[in-house]
Scaffold this active site. Sequence first.
Site, short mmCIF file in Angstrom:
data_model
loop_
_atom_site.label_atom_id
_atom_site.label_comp_id
_atom_site.label_asym_id
_atom_site.label_seq_id
_atom_site.Cartn_x
_atom_site.Cartn_y
_atom_site.Cartn_z
N GLU A 92 15.58 110.10 42.07
CA GLU A 92 16.28 109.34 42.20
C GLU A 92 18.20 109.87 41.51
O GLU A 92 18.66 109.09 40.22
CB GLU A 92 16.33 108.50 39.89
CG GLU A 92 15.00 108.30 40.53
CD GLU A 92 13.96 107.09 39.11
OE1 GLU A 92 15.43 107.30 38.55
OE2 GLU A 92 13.29 106.34 39.78
N GLU B 199 6.56 107.56 41.95
CA GLU B 199 6.28 106.90 39.99
C GLU B 199 6.63 105.16 40.71
O GLU B 199 7.30 104.45 41.41
CB GLU B 199 8.01 106.42 39.50
CG GLU B 199 8.21 108.63 39.19
CD GLU B 199 9.14 108.63 38.47
OE1 GLU B 199 9.58 107.68 37.31
OE2 GLU B 199 9.77 109.77 38.14
C1 BG6 Z 1 12.50 106.57 36.02
C2 BG6 Z 1 12.42 108.18 36.30
O1 BG6 Z 1 13.70 106.00 36.25
O2 BG6 Z 1 11.50 106.13 35.32
C3 BG6 Z 1 11.49 108.78 34.53
O3 BG6 Z 1 11.83 109.64 37.34
C4 BG6 Z 1 12.18 107.98 33.48
O4 BG6 Z 1 12.39 110.18 34.09
C5 BG6 Z 1 10.97 106.72 34.33
O5 BG6 Z 1 11.11 107.90 32.59
C6 BG6 Z 1 10.80 105.31 33.32
O6 BG6 Z 1 11.78 104.90 32.60
P1 BG6 Z 1 12.32 104.99 31.11
O7 BG6 Z 1 14.10 104.64 31.22
O8 BG6 Z 1 11.40 104.07 30.54
O9 BG6 Z 1 12.05 106.48 31.25
#
Ligand code: BG6
Length: 465
Positions: free
Chosen positions: A166, A366
């Site tokens: 990202e 993800e």
């Molecule tokens: C993604 C990232 O943006 O989302 C992770 O690659 C992150 O590092 C995940 O933890 C979930 O988002 P957040 O901000 O709730 O942790």
Amino acid sequence: MNYKFPKNFLWGAASSGPQSEGASNKDGKGKNIWDHWYEIDPEKFFNQVGPQDTSNFYNLYKEDIQRMKEIGFNSYRTSITWSRLIPDGDGEVNEKAVDFYNNIIDELIKNGIKPIINLYHFDMPLAMQEKGGWESREVVEAYARYARKCFELFSDRVKYWTTHNEPIVPVEGGYLYQFHYPLVTDMKRAVQVAYNTMLSSAKAVAEFHKLNVEDGKIGIILNLTPSYPRDINNPEDVKAANIADLFFNRSFLDPSILGEYPEELIQIIKDNDIIPEIHENDLEVIKNNTVDYLGVNYYQPRRIKAREKSVDSSEALMPETFFDNYEWPERKMNIYRGWEIYEKAIYDIAVNIKNNYKNIPWYISENGMGVQDEDRFIDGNGMVQDDYRIEFLFEHLRWLHKGIEEGSNCFGYHMWTFVDNWSWTNAYKNRYGFYRVDLDNNFKRSVKKSGLWYKKVAENNELVD
Ligand code: BG6
């Protein structure tokens, strides 16, 4: 109804070094921007939980890899923590880190779990930030050397690499909206950071390809947020949504896969006098070093309308100079994270990659759901009954399956994340894992209902309605 996935489909989860390992600043690790920010402003972090211990994967990796196997994983993505491997970001390698990453890689492979290793997950070494972070060419070169070192050390066994996770997020967080260190708001600097990061990715791809790693592939992980206009028949809304797409998606998607920036984006950058410093040959490096595959992180769409107020000349230039965000009245929300849940977007992404990005091999790197106070869902046997997460995964997988059926070249699906891990300034507020982590009980792990559900899907390579 049964939804069968392609042969050899990758099932697993993703995490990152800084969010799971812990042992921050132990065994020779250098500080990164997260260690530093926590040191100077711990109150910014939910319940003041910092990056020191995260989920203690550093010590528990052996048992954790067994836990992955228990719920059917055939693959797992994490990242190398740059400041653990090379404490100052450039120069001396930390041998204890080499041992640690060798151990993880060997243990994963021994257990039939394919490692996918990412090189940069928001974790700039402090020494590199002091040189200017991604604003600095010196750091771009240091990153390319770090990437090469990683390939030399581990690519005899790691065949799937990614250059960045990202990359737009450190631009947004660090240089526009102040949720990452160094907490700057400056569109011109943000553009330089984005450009240099993209260049660093192309340089890492070049280093990798030079090494001719047998069966080796290198990609990049982008968080794609499809931009939907409020009214598809209103040209002003459509124009605004297109600009949001150029800034937040195509600024990395196009150069990474097609080798060049979109003309329309270049025009906006020129018209607004925010052209980054570009050296001779840079654009050729980007052109000649596109990725072999793409990882897509998908959480939420972006809903856009034309600006309601006209732009005031005293207003500092920001992405929102060009559009307004819009709340779709029918939206379904994950209220804990404040993100809209819109499953069909995963299908729209699949179709977009197929039609506009050479149908490049890609996977969902993800997708997941962070929920606060999950302990309230623990049943009499101590298991988190996370039916909401199962429903979330089911619906996204169903739409993904449709995209694959229509010919999109998707080879896997990873959830965020394996065990609850540390979410930056949100720390352990929202839990995302297939396993619960009990922070008050020595990081004890226990499988959630969704972990057992996923095991069936992964082992049968099939989703059943
Ligand atoms: C993604 C990232 O943006 O989302 C992770 O690659 C992150 O590092 C995940 O933890 C979930 O988002 P957040 O901000 O709730 O942790």
